[in-house]
Write an enzyme that holds these catalytic residues in place. Structure first.
Site, PDB file in Angstrom:
ATOM      1  N   ASP A   1      21.176 -44.645   0.021  1.00  0.00           N
ATOM      2  CA  ASP A   1      21.162 -43.533   0.982  1.00  0.00           C
ATOM      3  C   ASP A   1      20.176 -42.461   0.528  1.00  0.00           C
ATOM      4  O   ASP A   1      19.962 -41.462   1.213  1.00  0.00           O
ATOM      5  CB  ASP A   1      22.573 -42.971   1.218  1.00  0.00           C
ATOM      6  CG  ASP A   1      23.222 -42.461  -0.057  1.00  0.00           C
ATOM      7  OD1 ASP A   1      22.618 -42.574  -1.141  1.00  0.00           O
ATOM      8  OD2 ASP A   1      24.355 -41.943   0.027  1.00  0.00           O
ATOM      9  N   SER A   2      19.507 -42.704  -0.630  1.00  0.00           N
ATOM     10  CA  SER A   2      18.370 -41.861  -1.032  1.00  0.00           C
ATOM     11  C   SER A   2      17.251 -41.965   0.003  1.00  0.00           C
ATOM     12  O   SER A   2      16.314 -41.165  -0.012  1.00  0.00           O
ATOM     13  CB  SER A   2      17.861 -42.254  -2.418  1.00  0.00           C
ATOM     14  OG  SER A   2      17.667 -43.651  -2.503  1.00  0.00           O
TER      15      SER A   2
ATOM     16  N   ASP B   1      24.005 -49.009   0.668  1.00  0.00           N
ATOM     17  CA  ASP B   1      24.922 -47.862   0.543  1.00  0.00           C
ATOM     18  C   ASP B   1      25.674 -47.622   1.840  1.00  0.00           C
ATOM     19  O   ASP B   1      25.062 -47.578   2.924  1.00  0.00           O
ATOM     20  CB  ASP B   1      24.122 -46.580   0.228  1.00  0.00           C
ATOM     21  CG  ASP B   1      24.015 -46.303  -1.261  1.00  0.00           C
ATOM     22  OD1 ASP B   1      24.836 -46.827  -2.035  1.00  0.00           O
ATOM     23  OD2 ASP B   1      23.103 -45.543  -1.641  1.00  0.00           O
TER      24      ASP B   1
ATOM     25  N   LYS C   1      27.710 -50.529  -1.342  1.00  0.00           N
ATOM     26  CA  LYS C   1      28.003 -49.624  -2.467  1.00  0.00           C
ATOM     27  C   LYS C   1      28.677 -48.362  -1.919  1.00  0.00           C
ATOM     28  O   LYS C   1      28.263 -47.836  -0.881  1.00  0.00           O
ATOM     29  CB  LYS C   1      26.722 -49.249  -3.230  1.00  0.00           C
ATOM     30  CG  LYS C   1      26.969 -48.249  -4.361  1.00  0.00           C
ATOM     31  CD  LYS C   1      25.829 -48.196  -5.363  1.00  0.00           C
ATOM     32  CE  LYS C   1      24.657 -47.348  -4.961  1.00  0.00           C
ATOM     33  NZ  LYS C   1      24.948 -45.923  -4.697  1.00  0.00           N
TER      34      LYS C   1
ATOM     35  N   GLU D   1      30.519 -44.501  -3.260  1.00  0.00           N
ATOM     36  CA  GLU D   1      30.595 -43.527  -4.345  1.00  0.00           C
ATOM     37  C   GLU D   1      32.028 -43.028  -4.518  1.00  0.00           C
ATOM     38  O   GLU D   1      32.651 -42.596  -3.538  1.00  0.00           O
ATOM     39  CB  GLU D   1      29.692 -42.320  -4.037  1.00  0.00           C
ATOM     40  CG  GLU D   1      28.218 -42.675  -3.999  1.00  0.00           C
ATOM     41  CD  GLU D   1      27.333 -41.465  -3.705  1.00  0.00           C
ATOM     42  OE1 GLU D   1      27.841 -40.324  -3.643  1.00  0.00           O
ATOM     43  OE2 GLU D   1      26.121 -41.673  -3.531  1.00  0.00           O
TER      44      GLU D   1
ATOM     45  N   GLU E   1      25.696 -42.871 -12.862  1.00  0.00           N
ATOM     46  CA  GLU E   1      24.536 -41.988 -12.692  1.00  0.00           C
ATOM     47  C   GLU E   1      24.706 -40.709 -13.505  1.00  0.00           C
ATOM     48  O   GLU E   1      25.727 -40.013 -13.404  1.00  0.00           O
ATOM     49  CB  GLU E   1      24.360 -41.657 -11.196  1.00  0.00           C
ATOM     50  CG  GLU E   1      23.175 -40.735 -10.925  1.00  0.00           C
ATOM     51  CD  GLU E   1      22.756 -40.679  -9.466  1.00  0.00           C
ATOM     52  OE1 GLU E   1      23.298 -41.425  -8.627  1.00  0.00           O
ATOM     53  OE2 GLU E   1      21.851 -39.867  -9.169  1.00  0.00           O
TER      54      GLU E   1
HETATM   55  O1  KIV Z   1      20.833 -43.951  -3.119  1.00  0.00           O
HETATM   56  C1  KIV Z   1      20.360 -44.304  -4.216  1.00  0.00           C
HETATM   57  O2  KIV Z   1      19.148 -44.478  -4.383  1.00  0.00           O
HETATM   58  C2  KIV Z   1      21.294 -44.493  -5.332  1.00  0.00           C
HETATM   59  C3  KIV Z   1      20.719 -44.722  -6.701  1.00  0.00           C
HETATM   60  C4  KIV Z   1      20.193 -43.452  -7.240  1.00  0.00           C
HETATM   61  C5  KIV Z   1      21.677 -45.377  -7.598  1.00  0.00           C
HETATM   62  O3  KIV Z   1      22.478 -44.463  -5.143  1.00  0.00           O
END
Ligand code: KIV
Length: 272
Positions: free
Chosen positions: A52-53, A91, A121, A123, A190
């Protein structure tokens, strides 16, 4: 000489657990589009994270919170079309799983069905255990994420190192064990102290992938645009830059502009 394992034609969640057992480090990078994913995959990466980055890197938002499920599915399906070998983890975006296990399952199913991603994924630890269990019960592999969890940035207030204090470190260790017991196939840690990350990795049988978590874990992940030096205003201590693409691309664009303005481009050979 490449250190890529020749053994895995296709990386699966099972291969990752085997890699940990054989002490082969796991390499993971992000991708959000077809062209980048193809280069990353053909280079021999083990896991591609459609993170989600993308909210920061692709859309220019300050945080990861605004990205939507539809947008994550768009990015993930572009990545999936490029892949031959890597395991693709997607994510679940903010708001799609917190406090709502039915919503979490629906979001995970949409990702698997509409993008073709291989795993999701999420969090968090104990506070999202119902969502994780429900997703796992549908046969969808789950990667967990503890430490600095950017979807909770407004709770933390800053992007500084997490779990430096005993109480938070103890909660993290407890959560890591719980996530393994629930059935998660891997854990991202992280921005936590290297000593704590090493302890967690040696306690768990599932792979622990670090970002800013030192070398004592089972693998590493970076945001591709950061390690290529495209996001040049971002320079945390954990980031190793393998290129300075911001400078190289700027030079190429400046040269192109000069060539167009001066009439140098196109030349005789570059026309029909
Ligand atoms: O969204 C992302 O890029 C991440 C990584 C920093 C692990 O969750």
């Amino acid at each position: 000489m490449s250190a890529v394992s020749k053994e895995y034609k296709r990386v699966t969640v099972k291969s990752l657990v085997e890699m940990k057992a054989h002490k082969e480090k796991i390499a993971m990078l992000t991708a959000y589009d077809f062209t980048m994913a193809k280069i990353v995959d053909r280079s021999g990466i083990d896991i591609i994270l459609v993170g989600d980055s993308a909210s920061n890197v692709m859309a220019g938002h300050e945080t990861t919170l605004p990205i939507t499920l539809d947008q994550m599915i768009y990015h993930a399906s572009s990545v999936i079309r490029a892949i031959d070998r890597a395991l693709v983890v997607v994510d679940l975006p903010f708001g799609s799983y917190q406090g709502n296990s039915k919503g979490a399952l629906n979001a995970a199913i949409r990702i698997m069905k509409e993008s073709g991603g291989h795993a999701v994924k999420l969090e968090g630890g104990s506070e999202i255990k119902d969502s994780i269990s429900r997703i796992l019960s549908a046969g969808i592999p789950v990667m967990a994420h503890l430490g600095l969890t950017p979807q909770s940035i407004y709770k933390f207030g800053t992007y500084t190192v997490r779990a430096k204090e005993k109480e938070e470190a103890e909660k993290l260790k407890k959560d890591a064990l719980l996530l393994q017991d629930l059935g998660c196939f891997a854990l991202v840690l992280e921005k936590v102290p290297a000593k704590l990350a090493k302890e967690v990795a040696s306690t768990l049988s599932i792979p622990v992938i670090g970002i800013g978590a030192g070398s004592g874990v089972d693998g590493q992940v970076l945001v591709t645009h950061d390690m290529l030096g495209m996001t040049h205003e971002f320079h945390p201590r954990f980031l190793r830059r393998y290129l300075d693409l911001y400078t190289e691309m700027s030079q190429a664009f400046e040269q192109y502009i000069d060539d167009v303005k001066s009439g140098d481009f196109p030349n005789e050979k570059e026309q029909y």
